[in-house]
Design a protein around this motif. Structure first.
Motif, PDB file in Angstrom:
ATOM      1  N   LEU A   1       0.869  -1.184   0.000  1.00  0.00           N
ATOM      2  CA  LEU A   1       0.000   0.000   0.000  1.00  0.00           C
ATOM      3  C   LEU A   1       0.902   1.229   0.000  1.00  0.00           C
ATOM      4  O   LEU A   1       0.964   1.998   0.954  1.00  0.00           O
TER       5      LEU A   1
ATOM      6  N   LEU B   1      -1.752   4.052  -3.743  1.00  0.00           N
ATOM      7  CA  LEU B   1      -2.847   4.955  -3.385  1.00  0.00           C
ATOM      8  C   LEU B   1      -3.171   5.899  -4.535  1.00  0.00           C
ATOM      9  O   LEU B   1      -4.343   6.158  -4.828  1.00  0.00           O
TER      10      LEU B   1
ATOM     11  N   TRP C   1      -0.134   9.582   3.125  1.00  0.00           N
ATOM     12  CA  TRP C   1      -1.356   9.972   2.435  1.00  0.00           C
ATOM     13  C   TRP C   1      -1.182  11.256   1.631  1.00  0.00           C
ATOM     14  O   TRP C   1      -1.777  11.420   0.568  1.00  0.00           O
TER      15      TRP C   1
ATOM     16  N   ALA D   1     -11.478   5.177  -2.431  1.00  0.00           N
ATOM     17  CA  ALA D   1     -10.063   5.527  -2.288  1.00  0.00           C
ATOM     18  C   ALA D   1      -9.896   6.826  -1.511  1.00  0.00           C
ATOM     19  O   ALA D   1      -9.015   6.945  -0.640  1.00  0.00           O
TER      20      ALA D   1
ATOM     21  N   VAL E   1      -7.858   7.602   1.944  1.00  0.00           N
ATOM     22  CA  VAL E   1      -6.866   8.671   2.099  1.00  0.00           C
ATOM     23  C   VAL E   1      -7.253   9.594   3.246  1.00  0.00           C
ATOM     24  O   VAL E   1      -6.412   9.992   4.067  1.00  0.00           O
TER      25      VAL E   1
ATOM     26  N   CYS F   1       0.575  10.949  -2.009  1.00  0.00           N
ATOM     27  CA  CYS F   1      -0.153  10.429  -3.177  1.00  0.00           C
ATOM     28  C   CYS F   1      -0.974  11.508  -3.865  1.00  0.00           C
ATOM     29  O   CYS F   1      -1.618  11.248  -4.884  1.00  0.00           O
TER      30      CYS F   1
END
Length: 753
Positions: free
Chosen positions: A572, A577, A607, A592, A596, A610
């Protein structure tokens, strides 16, 4: 509301999407909930506006919407005032002239209008019924080619019978409907006869039921039960069930005896299912006798099922039950076993049951079982339908009574490959087993639940029922049950059927969100998290979305260790992400973004990495408003938690831009976020020199804009009423609603939905 009502006559006939009219109607119906609705309608001269919708040149969908709304208005507070006023307009003449409209929508609306007006039932209503010759009219509507018209006619017929049970015209109508010989009846007439019988039986009025039992006597109903058309047979079986629920014990016995003479097991078994359903509420039969009788009939159903579908490996019910109860769980509480069933049957047979007024005796049950079993052997094509009806009997019994014998038998049937080939039978057997397990007095038999999940013959619809039961049991079961459930989940999460994989992930998500974390900690192991992370790359988009929702739930509700395990998972990464956020399917992007946001709220994982400005810009402009709602949520989180990244990603600027979004849901999320941000953001003086160590110049400007957002104006733009008024007050929106040129243009008049 007034603006919408006044524009209703001008809705264009070029609108292709008919649901737009339904949405307008639903909005206007909400207005009727207010106490002063009728008074306001009268002050707006609404009857004149509605009458404009009834012109010959009006679009039939607009006409139907107006007529249905007017009918609903009669049921509002002081609706009788509106009903009285209607008789001073031309609306009544329209009602008389259009009783036989050629448009099905108008016929449905007309019937709805008359059904709602029946709650007033004054002299004017009776006079209106006479003017349209309601018996003949109802007969035509009951024979209508449209299913919706027939359903509306049945509702009106039920209301008229409820208002006046001794109306000779209605009685004559029903008798005329049934009088034609069965062989000469069309499919439409058969459907009308059965729909009428079902409607009247559901009224639960003693006088009406006596009339129905006289008109729809067993000789009249019987041909419908054996009709060549399966739809007719199924509807007739539903009527038969209602008949059995209403007649006394002697009447049921005579009916069962008459039906048993025919070589058709389905009908007599459906009759017995109704008997079992009736027993718990039958005041004429003593409680103990009712329980014994119900058990006897249910045991007959189980025996038929096992005779039609015997175990292929030679297993019997007692063997299965021994395997289930060998788990070491305390079984000292009394259970009903197969030997108990035989004992009870012996007691019933040896007692003077025939002297008691019961709807069926033990000798009747034995005779029926022999005849039905023989019919199933002689006609393999009918055996599956007989098995379904036998399962229906057992299911009715399981609604009120727990039987270990039933549970073991249903478990044995589910493992039978022949049973697994019949979807309907699997559903009936599974629902019977689940209801039986819900009534279990100890936790011995709940060990079946993980075994059921591992049964690959149970596809996604049935699996949802098993998971519903597992969720009920999860909070109070021991560690052994939870561990067995975890193993079953890991088994089915790799199912070849994507619906099953999706159902498993949805169940774990529900468990995490609805139960306290200590109850599910043993369920959401690191292995389950690994499976969910792998599912993020599943070929099926629904599975990807469900996996993301599960991981988001674990991050939000799980303990620190489990949340950290998710955020630091090797599969992950930032790129994983980012790929998920950029998925082509909107519902995957929603999931998704929830993941996040959960990572950002918990302060774990990469987080922020991404996200790029381009990603956020595209999300803020996504066609799906739910994606934009989640984007606004993340922008607020960025602004609040990461000043440096706020400047680089321009999150505050984007959030302020989204305050002008076309969706009120997006604007509502912006309002909520801005209120929270303003509470946590210091005042910014734009005339003073910035403090470089505290605030960047760009951020300082954004913060100043943030502090000066007119939240009151933003809030005022969120109500549905405002959106309608906005649409009606602007020329562009007016053109969209009237839709004068391009076909299907203007369907966004109800964007507020």
């Amino acid at each position: 509301m007034r603006g919408v009502l006044e524009q209703l006559p001008h809705m264009s006939g070029q609108i292709v999407d008919g649901t737009r009219h339904e949405k307008v109607l639903s909005y206007m119906r909400l207005f009727l909930a207010s106490d002063a609705a009728v008074e306001q309608l009268m002050s707006w001269n609404a009857l004149r506006t509605l009458a404009e919708c009834l012109q010959p040149q009006s679009d039939m969908r607009v006409t139907a919407t107006a007529v249905r709304f007017l009918g609903d208005a009669f049921r509002a507070r002081n609706g009788k005032v509106l009903w009285t006023a209607v008789h001073t307009t031309q609306i009544v003449e329209w009602v008389v002239d259009n009783a036989d409209s050629s448009h099905a929508l108008v016929r449905v609306a007309w019937l709805h209008f008359m059904c709602q007006a029946s709650y007033i039932n004054d002299h004017a209503y009776v006079e209106l019924l006479d003017r349209v010759d309601y018996p003949r009219l109802l007969l035509r509507r009951l024979l209508d080619s449209s299913y919706f018209v027939v359903a509306s006619a049945c509702m009106l017929l039920g209301r008229l019978f409820h208002v006046n049970t001794i109306d000779p015209n209605l009685s004559a109508l029903i008798e005329q409907l049934v009088a034609r010989p069965f062989a000469l009846q069309t499919s439409a007439r058969k459907a009308a006869v059965l729909a009428t019988a079902e409607t009247l039986l559901l009224l639960k009025n003693k006088d009406v039921q006596e009339f129905v039992h006289r008109v729809f006597a067993q000789p009249v109903l019987e041909p419908y039960l054996y009709d060549m058309d399966r739809l007719v047979r199924d509807r007739a079986l539903d009527v038969l069930e209602l008949v059995v629920l209403d007649v006394d014990a002697m009447g049921v016995r005579e009916l069962v005896a008459a039906l048993a003479r025919r070589v058709d097991g389905c009908v007599v078994l459906r009759c017995l299912a109704a008997v079992v359903k009736q027993l718990p509420w039958n005041r004429c039969i003593e409680g103990g006798e009712a329980r014994r009788l119900g058990l006897m009939i249910a045991n007959m159903g189980v025996s038929l099922l096992l005779s039609i579908h015997p175990a292929v490996d030679g297993s019997d019910v007692d063997t299965v039950q021994t395997q289930i109860t060998s788990s070491g769980v305390d079984t000292t509480e009394a259970q009903i076993t197969s030997s108990d069933v035989d004992s009870i049957q012996t007691q019933i047979t040896s007692s003077d049951v025939d002297s008691i007024q019961t709807p069926i005796t033990s000798s009747d049950v034995d005779t029926i079982q022999t005849q039905v079993a023989k019919a199933a052997q002689q006609s393999p094509s009918a055996s599956s339908m007989i098995a379904c009806e036998a399962a229906r009997i057992v299911r009715e019994h399981s609604q009120t009574t727990f039987s270990a014998h039933t549970a073991s038998s249903m478990c044995l049937l589910l493992s039978n490959p022949r049973v697994q080939q019949h979807t309907q039978l699997v559903q009936l057997v599974l629902s019977t087993l689940l209801q039986t397990l819900r009534l279990a007095h100890n936790r011995t038999h709940v060990q079946m639940v993980p075994q059921l999940i591992c049964t690959f013959a149970i596809r996604a619809p049935g699996l949802r029922g098993v998971f519903d039961l597992a969720l009920e049991l999860l909070g109070s079961c021991n560690a052994e049950f939870v561990q067995g459930l975890e193993h079953a989940i890991r088994t089915r999460i790799v199912d070849v059927e994507w619906e099953a994989r999706d159902t498993v992930l949805e169940f774990v998500t529900r468990a995490v969100r609805e139960l306290a974390w200590p109850c599910v900690e043993l369920l959401v192991t690191q292995q389950v998290v690994d499976d969910a992370v792998r599912a993020l790359s599943d070929a099926e988009e629904y599975v990807r979305a469900s996996a993301a929702y599960l991981l988001a739930a674990v991050v939000e509700r799980g303990d620190e260790e489990r949340a950290r395990y998710v955020s630091e998972h090797k599969h992950l990464t930032q790129s994983d992400l980012a790929r998920l956020v950029a998925d082509s399917e909107a519902f995957v992007k929603r999931a998704a973004l929830d993941l996040v946001h959960a990572l950002g709220t918990r302060g774990v994982g990469m987080w922020i990495e991404c996200l790029t400005y381009r990603t956020l810009y595209d999300l803020a402009d996504d066609p799906d408003f739910e994606v934009r709602v989640r984007c606004a949520r993340i922008l607020a989180l960025l602004t609040q938690t990461s000043p440096v990244n706020t400047s680089e990603l321009q999150s505050t600027s984007l959030l302020l831009e989204m305050c002008r979004d076309s969706s009120r849901y997006v604007r509502a999320e912006c309002l909520r976020s801005l209120r929270e941000l303003k509470q946590n953001t210091p005042d910014v003086d734009m005339t003073s020199e910035p403090e470089p160590k505290r605030v960047y110049v760009g951020e300082r400007t954004d913060l100043w804009k943030l502090r000066n957002v007119d939240l009151a104006q933003l809030e005022a733009s969120l109500s549905a009423e405002h959106l309608y008024q906005e649409a009606l007050d602007t020329q562009v929106a007016r053109e969209l609603m009237r839709e004068k040129s391009d076909a299907n243009a203007g369907n966004n008049i109800l964007d507020c939905y």
